[in-house]
Enzyme design. Structure first.
Site, mmCIF file in Angstrom:
data_model
loop_
_atom_site.group_PDB
_atom_site.id
_atom_site.type_symbol
_atom_site.label_atom_id
_atom_site.label_comp_id
_atom_site.label_asym_id
_atom_site.label_seq_id
_atom_site.Cartn_x
_atom_site.Cartn_y
_atom_site.Cartn_z
ATOM 1 N N CYS A 35 -59.854 10.530 -7.671
ATOM 2 C CA CYS A 35 -60.518 10.222 -6.397
ATOM 3 C C CYS A 35 -59.572 9.523 -5.417
ATOM 4 C CB CYS A 35 -61.756 9.360 -6.620
ATOM 5 S SG CYS A 35 -63.029 10.201 -7.551
ATOM 6 N N ASP A 37 -58.138 6.470 -5.570
ATOM 7 C CA ASP A 37 -58.038 5.014 -5.655
ATOM 8 C C ASP A 37 -58.447 4.584 -7.052
ATOM 9 O OD1 ASP A 37 -57.515 4.229 -2.929
ATOM 10 O OD2 ASP A 37 -59.573 4.792 -2.475
ATOM 11 N N CYS A 61 -53.913 3.262 -1.334
ATOM 12 C CA CYS A 61 -53.232 3.133 -0.049
ATOM 13 C C CYS A 61 -52.862 1.661 0.224
ATOM 14 C CB CYS A 61 -54.159 3.626 1.049
ATOM 15 S SG CYS A 61 -55.685 2.691 1.106
ATOM 16 N N CYS A 105 -62.004 0.117 0.315
ATOM 17 C CA CYS A 105 -61.050 -0.618 -0.539
ATOM 18 C C CYS A 105 -61.610 -2.004 -0.870
ATOM 19 C CB CYS A 105 -59.700 -0.762 0.160
ATOM 20 S SG CYS A 105 -58.904 0.812 0.470
#
Ligand code: FES
Length: 285
Positions: A35, A37, A61, A105
Site C-alpha cells: 500500500c 506506507d 514518503c 501519515c
C-alpha cells in the site's frame, strides 16, 4: 510539490530514533509495503511505567518519516495512558501542520502507537488486527477506521477521507460506501445547512434559487449517484434552465438522459420550482 513546514523538513532530513529496541516492551506494526506506507514502532518502559525509549522503522514518503520521527519524540516520558490519548491531530499539530493530502501519515502514526500499546498490554502476544469490515480493498481500510477518522477530524467529503486514511484513493470502487458512512456519521451536521427562506408570495430571489438548487443537488441528488460511482456538478443557472455536468460513471452512462429527467429534474422541480428544466453540458471540467 507539497508545502512542508520547517519542522517536517527537519524531521525528514534528520529523523530521530530510527532503528530497533532490543527486548522492546511494545511493538506496533501497521500499513503494508504493497500500500506504499508501513510503520514499525517500538517502545521501552522504565520502572515507573513511563516510556523511556521509542524507535521506529518506516517505509514511506517524507511525511511518513517526519510523523514517525516526531511521534517517538512526543511519547518519550509519557505513561501509556497519556500516550493512548495522542491523536493524529496532535501529531500533525506538533509538526506545525501537514499538507491535507498527507494527513494519512499522522493517522498511521496514531495507529502504530495504539498497536504497540495493545501489544504491550497483551504481554507481547497481540498483533495489530483490523477492526470492522473492510470497505476499501485497495488499501485494506475498514468501516470502523473510516468512521473514526471522520469523527476525530470532522470530515465531510470522500476526498477528505481519502486524504486521512487512503480509502477511495485507488480504483475508487468504495467511494459510494464511504459516502454512506459520511452520511451516517455526519448526517445531522450535513443536513443542518439552512434552507434559504422563500420571499413573500413564495418567490425565490435568484441567489436563494441558486442556493436551493445547490443544496438539493448536494443532499438529494448527489448521494445516490455517488453510491453508483458517479457524480454531478452544478455548472450554471440561467433563468429556469439549470446546467449540470455528470462526472465519473455517470459521465459514461448511456442512461444519463434518463437520470437527468427522472432524478435530477424531478428532484429540482420537487424541492425548488416546478418551472425548472435541466440541460447537461459534456465538456466543462
Ligand atoms: S476499493 Fe477503495 S479505492 Fe479501490
Amino acid at each position: 510539490m507539497w508545502e512542508y513546514t520547517e519542522k517536517v523538513k527537519d524531521h525528514f532530513f534528520n529523523p530521530r530514533n530510527v532503528g530497533e529496541i532490543e527486548n522492546a516492551d511494545g511493538v506496533g506494526e501497521v500499513g503494508s509495503l504493497a500500500c506504499g506506507d508501513a510503520l514499525r514502532l517500538m517502545f521501552k518502559l522504565d520502572k515507573n511505567g513511563k516510556i523511556t525509549d521509542a524507535k521506529f522503522k518506516t517505509f514511506g514518503c517524507a511525511s511518513a518519516i517526519a510523523t514517525s520521527s516526531v511521534l517517538t519524540e512526543m511519547i518519550k516520558g509519557m505513561t501509556l495512558d497519556e500516550a493512548a490519548k495522542v491523536t493524529n491531530r496532535d501529531i500533525a499539530d506538533y509538526l506545525g501542520g501537514l499538507p491535507e493530502q498527507k494527513m494519512h501519515c499522522s493517522v498511521m502514526g496514531r495507529e502504530a502507537l495504539e498497536a504497540a500499546i495493545e501489544n504491550y498490554q497483551s504481554g507481547g502476544k497481540k498483533k495489530h488486527q483490523l477492526e470492522g469490515n473492510v470497505v476499501c480493498t485497495c488499501f485494506g481500510v475498514t468501516d470502523k477506521e473510516i468512521e473514526r477518522v471522520i469523527r476525530e477530524n470532522n470530515l465531510t467529503t470522500v476526498e477528505q477521507v481519502t486524504n486521512y486514511c487512503k480509502a477511495g484513493g485507488g480504483c475508487g470502487g468504495c467511494k459510494g460506501e464511504i459516502e454512506k458512512i459520511i452520511q451516517r456519521v455526519q448526517g445531522d451536521k450535513i443536513k443542518q445547512v439552512p434552507v434559504p427562506a422563500p420571499r413573500r408570495g413564495g418567490q425565490l430571489t435568484n441567489i436563494q434559487k441558486i442556493q436551493l438548487i445547490q443544496q438539493t443537488i448536494n443532499e438529494q441528488i448527489r448521494p445516490p449517484l455517488r453510491a453508483d460511482g458517479g457524480d454531478i456538478e452544478l455548472v450554471d443557472v440561467e433563468g429556469n434552465k439549470v446546467v449540470v455536468a455528470f462526472r465519473g460513471m455517470c459521465a459514461q452512462c448511456k442512461l444519463a438522459n434518463v437520470t437527468m429527467k427522472d432524478v435530477v429534474e424531478a428532484k429540482l422541480r420537487e424541492f425548488v420550482s416546478k418551472d425548472l428544466y435541466v440541460e447537461e453540458i459534456k465538456d466543462s471540467s
